[in-house]
Design a protein around this motif. Structure first.
Motif, PDB file in Angstrom:
ATOM      1  N   SER A 227      -7.668 -16.876 -21.159  1.00  0.00           N
ATOM      2  CA  SER A 227      -6.863 -15.790 -20.597  1.00  0.00           C
ATOM      3  C   SER A 227      -5.722 -15.470 -21.546  1.00  0.00           C
ATOM      4  O   SER A 227      -5.229 -14.340 -21.587  1.00  0.00           O
ATOM      5  CB  SER A 227      -6.316 -16.203 -19.228  1.00  0.00           C
ATOM      6  OG  SER A 227      -5.613 -17.430 -19.308  1.00  0.00           O
ATOM      7  N   ALA A 237      -3.485 -11.841 -22.894  1.00  0.00           N
ATOM      8  CA  ALA A 237      -4.174 -11.354 -21.703  1.00  0.00           C
ATOM      9  C   ALA A 237      -4.709  -9.933 -21.883  1.00  0.00           C
ATOM     10  O   ALA A 237      -5.774  -9.591 -21.349  1.00  0.00           O
ATOM     11  CB  ALA A 237      -3.239 -11.422 -20.496  1.00  0.00           C
ATOM     12  N   ASP A 238      -4.006  -9.094 -22.611  1.00  0.00           N
ATOM     13  CA  ASP A 238      -4.517  -7.743 -22.870  1.00  0.00           C
ATOM     14  C   ASP A 238      -5.786  -7.801 -23.709  1.00  0.00           C
ATOM     15  O   ASP A 238      -6.736  -7.032 -23.474  1.00  0.00           O
ATOM     16  CB  ASP A 238      -3.450  -6.901 -23.576  1.00  0.00           C
ATOM     17  CG  ASP A 238      -2.298  -6.532 -22.661  1.00  0.00           C
ATOM     18  OD1 ASP A 238      -2.504  -6.492 -21.433  1.00  0.00           O
ATOM     19  OD2 ASP A 238      -1.184  -6.303 -23.171  1.00  0.00           O
ATOM     20  N   ARG A 241      -8.611  -8.850 -21.446  1.00  0.00           N
ATOM     21  CA  ARG A 241      -9.076  -7.729 -20.624  1.00  0.00           C
ATOM     22  C   ARG A 241     -10.058  -6.847 -21.401  1.00  0.00           C
ATOM     23  O   ARG A 241     -11.109  -6.450 -20.871  1.00  0.00           O
ATOM     24  CB  ARG A 241      -7.877  -6.906 -20.161  1.00  0.00           C
ATOM     25  CG  ARG A 241      -8.231  -5.721 -19.272  1.00  0.00           C
ATOM     26  CD  ARG A 241      -6.984  -4.992 -18.785  1.00  0.00           C
ATOM     27  NE  ARG A 241      -6.233  -5.818 -17.841  1.00  0.00           N
ATOM     28  CZ  ARG A 241      -5.091  -6.445 -18.121  1.00  0.00           C
ATOM     29  NH1 ARG A 241      -4.558  -6.340 -19.320  1.00  0.00           N
ATOM     30  NH2 ARG A 241      -4.484  -7.156 -17.205  1.00  0.00           N
ATOM     31  N   ARG A 275       4.250 -19.529 -17.758  1.00  0.00           N
ATOM     32  CA  ARG A 275       3.204 -19.104 -16.825  1.00  0.00           C
ATOM     33  C   ARG A 275       2.241 -20.230 -16.490  1.00  0.00           C
ATOM     34  O   ARG A 275       1.475 -20.128 -15.537  1.00  0.00           O
ATOM     35  CB  ARG A 275       2.434 -17.919 -17.418  1.00  0.00           C
ATOM     36  CG  ARG A 275       3.240 -16.634 -17.457  1.00  0.00           C
ATOM     37  CD  ARG A 275       2.522 -15.556 -18.241  1.00  0.00           C
ATOM     38  NE  ARG A 275       2.406 -15.915 -19.648  1.00  0.00           N
ATOM     39  CZ  ARG A 275       1.813 -15.140 -20.548  1.00  0.00           C
ATOM     40  NH1 ARG A 275       1.290 -13.981 -20.180  1.00  0.00           N
ATOM     41  NH2 ARG A 275       1.747 -15.520 -21.814  1.00  0.00           N
ATOM     42  N   ASP A 285      -1.916 -16.810 -12.328  1.00  0.00           N
ATOM     43  CA  ASP A 285      -1.140 -15.578 -12.471  1.00  0.00           C
ATOM     44  C   ASP A 285      -1.798 -14.629 -13.465  1.00  0.00           C
ATOM     45  O   ASP A 285      -1.884 -13.415 -13.232  1.00  0.00           O
ATOM     46  CB  ASP A 285       0.286 -15.895 -12.920  1.00  0.00           C
ATOM     47  CG  ASP A 285       1.135 -16.487 -11.800  1.00  0.00           C
ATOM     48  OD1 ASP A 285       0.718 -16.387 -10.636  1.00  0.00           O
ATOM     49  OD2 ASP A 285       2.202 -17.051 -12.102  1.00  0.00           O
ATOM     50  N   LEU A 286      -2.270 -15.166 -14.584  1.00  0.00           N
ATOM     51  CA  LEU A 286      -2.966 -14.328 -15.560  1.00  0.00           C
ATOM     52  C   LEU A 286      -4.284 -13.814 -14.994  1.00  0.00           C
ATOM     53  O   LEU A 286      -4.663 -12.662 -15.216  1.00  0.00           O
ATOM     54  CB  LEU A 286      -3.206 -15.124 -16.837  1.00  0.00           C
ATOM     55  CG  LEU A 286      -1.959 -15.447 -17.667  1.00  0.00           C
ATOM     56  CD1 LEU A 286      -2.288 -16.477 -18.743  1.00  0.00           C
ATOM     57  CD2 LEU A 286      -1.390 -14.187 -18.296  1.00  0.00           C
ATOM     58  N   LYS A 288      -5.057 -13.191 -11.909  1.00  0.00           N
ATOM     59  CA  LYS A 288      -4.827 -12.124 -10.935  1.00  0.00           C
ATOM     60  C   LYS A 288      -4.651 -10.785 -11.633  1.00  0.00           C
ATOM     61  O   LYS A 288      -5.098  -9.747 -11.128  1.00  0.00           O
ATOM     62  CB  LYS A 288      -3.601 -12.457 -10.076  1.00  0.00           C
ATOM     63  CG  LYS A 288      -3.843 -13.538  -9.049  1.00  0.00           C
ATOM     64  CD  LYS A 288      -2.708 -13.648  -8.048  1.00  0.00           C
ATOM     65  CE  LYS A 288      -1.446 -14.167  -8.675  1.00  0.00           C
ATOM     66  NZ  LYS A 288      -0.385 -14.424  -7.656  1.00  0.00           N
ATOM     67  N   ASP A 289      -4.005 -10.805 -12.786  1.00  0.00           N
ATOM     68  CA  ASP A 289      -3.853  -9.559 -13.541  1.00  0.00           C
ATOM     69  C   ASP A 289      -5.189  -9.037 -14.051  1.00  0.00           C
ATOM     70  O   ASP A 289      -5.415  -7.828 -14.119  1.00  0.00           O
ATOM     71  CB  ASP A 289      -2.916  -9.789 -14.733  1.00  0.00           C
ATOM     72  CG  ASP A 289      -1.469 -10.016 -14.315  1.00  0.00           C
ATOM     73  OD1 ASP A 289      -1.121  -9.631 -13.183  1.00  0.00           O
ATOM     74  OD2 ASP A 289      -0.708 -10.588 -15.111  1.00  0.00           O
ATOM     75  N   THR A 293      -9.011  -5.393 -13.020  1.00  0.00           N
ATOM     76  CA  THR A 293      -9.704  -4.486 -13.940  1.00  0.00           C
ATOM     77  C   THR A 293     -11.046  -5.023 -14.409  1.00  0.00           C
ATOM     78  O   THR A 293     -11.785  -4.307 -15.086  1.00  0.00           O
ATOM     79  CB  THR A 293      -8.829  -4.230 -15.185  1.00  0.00           C
ATOM     80  OG1 THR A 293      -8.538  -5.476 -15.836  1.00  0.00           O
ATOM     81  CG2 THR A 293      -7.527  -3.550 -14.805  1.00  0.00           C
ATOM     82  N   ASP A 316      -7.322 -14.484  -4.122  1.00  0.00           N
ATOM     83  CA  ASP A 316      -6.735 -13.603  -5.131  1.00  0.00           C
ATOM     84  C   ASP A 316      -7.785 -12.849  -5.940  1.00  0.00           C
ATOM     85  O   ASP A 316      -7.450 -12.186  -6.928  1.00  0.00           O
ATOM     86  CB  ASP A 316      -5.831 -14.400  -6.066  1.00  0.00           C
ATOM     87  CG  ASP A 316      -4.501 -14.766  -5.414  1.00  0.00           C
ATOM     88  OD1 ASP A 316      -4.078 -14.046  -4.484  1.00  0.00           O
ATOM     89  OD2 ASP A 316      -3.887 -15.774  -5.823  1.00  0.00           O
TER      90      ASP A 316
END
Length: 388
Positions: A227, A237-238, A241, A275, A285-286, A288-289, A293, A316
């Motif tokens: 992540s 994290a971006d 994604r 984090r 937390d990561l 969930k972000d 998407t 979550d």
């Protein structure tokens, strides 16, 4: 909400996992003669299978006999006999769940005292400060070897299916080779395998394509990614994604999220990043972000030891809960049928009637040993196999 943990999870390849609990990969480090699985691994996985998890994921099986993290690593290449792997798969499926083989190449993550090759995307070594010398100094992988390594992953996946495994998980996290290609810190190439994320991800995407091309449509193909690397300027994290989106059209069933590497070991709950400074579910937390998407179902691993935490992870939006050390310490936690292994729903060592006694002195250093019979140590074999 309790029923959610024990609800089935259908996969896009057509298979269905019996529940939402997976034994995450742990490096067993107990290869027998010839870098092959033996009766110790079969006994270990038979015990895990009896616990009733929907999925068992093996420790990393290396695709190249000349690139091992240590002398007791398992190798499945085109020269390995299939029978030991067939026995391993049968043992892991004896409880009715599925088993996936995690397949990997260590790249630069090879101890300095190991023979063979030490390749990385670039000639950038593992940075552990004064301890950096514990790892070999890598050379940049030549283009012909990047292509040969892609082919090795495909060979291992095809042979895993022939041996009876239900799927493979391609390891692209924790600073192994595919993770090294993804990170701009370790990948400083200027050719088609480096530069912007689309090119840094090329090797992973080529591996996925090659694997999916040689296995049957019903054979599961998963990918494990970070992540985040938890290093300034590293894979974040971006990036995760975007990589998940790149994987979606390639027939991937599931993406497992973890994080960190030897240089920033967030997967153990220790990193410089706030984090992950929590006692459980380090990467939630990561995750969930990313859930919002992600076009693919996600699995989360890292510090999950209690049912309450596992249920929160599912609530979550995560599809599958990965448990490692907790299941090593208590192989039947949580058991099939949904009963808590402890009154408080926790997993781990116990001195009471609801769980096993603590492991004997020294066993805490290798979590997988705790799931073997406490009466038998697991010695490291003296012999190793090397491909010509």
């Amino acid at each position: 909400m309790t029923d959610a943990l024990f609800s089935p999870l259908p996969l896009r390849s057509g298979a269905t996992l019996g529940n939402r609990i997976a034994k995450a990969a742990l490096e067993e480090d107990v290869a027998g003669d010839g870098q092959l699985p033996d009766q110790r691994l079969s006994a270990l996985y038979r015990r895990w299978a009896a616990g009733g998890t929907g999925l068992l994921i093996t420790g990393n099986v290396m695709v190249h006999a000349e690139a091992l993290t240590g002398p007791a690593g398992i190798v499945l290449d085109d020269a390995a006999p299939l029978e030991p792997f067939t026995e391993w798969a049968a043992a892991a499926k004896s409880g009715g769940g599925a088993v996936w083989m995690q397949i990997s190449h260590p790249g630069r993550r090879i101890r300095a005292n190991m023979p063979g090759v030490v390749w990385g995307p670039s000639a950038v070594g593992v940075d552990l400060g004064r301890h950096s010398g514990r790892f070999g100094r890598p050379v940049a992988m030549p283009p012909e070897q990047t292509e040969a390594t892609v082919a090795r992953f495909a060979v291992t996946a095809a042979r895993a299916e022939r041996a009876g495994f239900d799927g493979v998980e391609i390891h692209a996290a924790h600073g192994y080779l595919l993770s090294q290609f993804l990170s701009p810190l370790s990948n400083r190439r200027t050719d088609a395998w480096g530069g912007p994320l689309e090119r840094r991800a090329r090797m992973l995407l080529d591996v996925v394509r090659a694997v999916r091309a040689v296995v049957s449509p019903s054979f599961a193909v998963a990918v494990k990614i970070n992540s985040a690397d938890f290093q300034r300027g590293g894979f974040d994290a971006d990036d995760a994604r975007e990589v998940i989106a790149m994987l979606e059209p390639l027939g991937v069933d599931l993406v497992e999220l973890s994080g960190g590497s030897y240089e920033s070991p967030a997967m153990t709950g220790r990193s410089a990043d706030a984090r992950t400074r929590v006692r459980e579910a380090y990467f939630l937390d990561l995750a969930k972000d990313l859930v919002g998407t992600s076009p693919l179902p996600l699995m989360l691993t890292g510090g999950i030891t209690r049912r309450e935490t596992a249920e929160k992870v599912l609530a979550d939006g995560v599809a599958l809960v990965g448990m490692g050390t907790a299941l090593a310490l208590t192989p039947t936690c949580p058991p099939a049928g949904g009963r808590a292994a402890r009154p408080n729903g926790s997993c781990g060592p116990s001195t009471g009637p609801t769980g096993p006694s603590p492991p004997p002195p020294g066993w805490h250093r290798s979590a997988t040993r705790c799931a073997a019979s406490p009466a038998e140590a697991i010695p490291r074999p003296a012999s190793t196999r090397r491909a010509p």
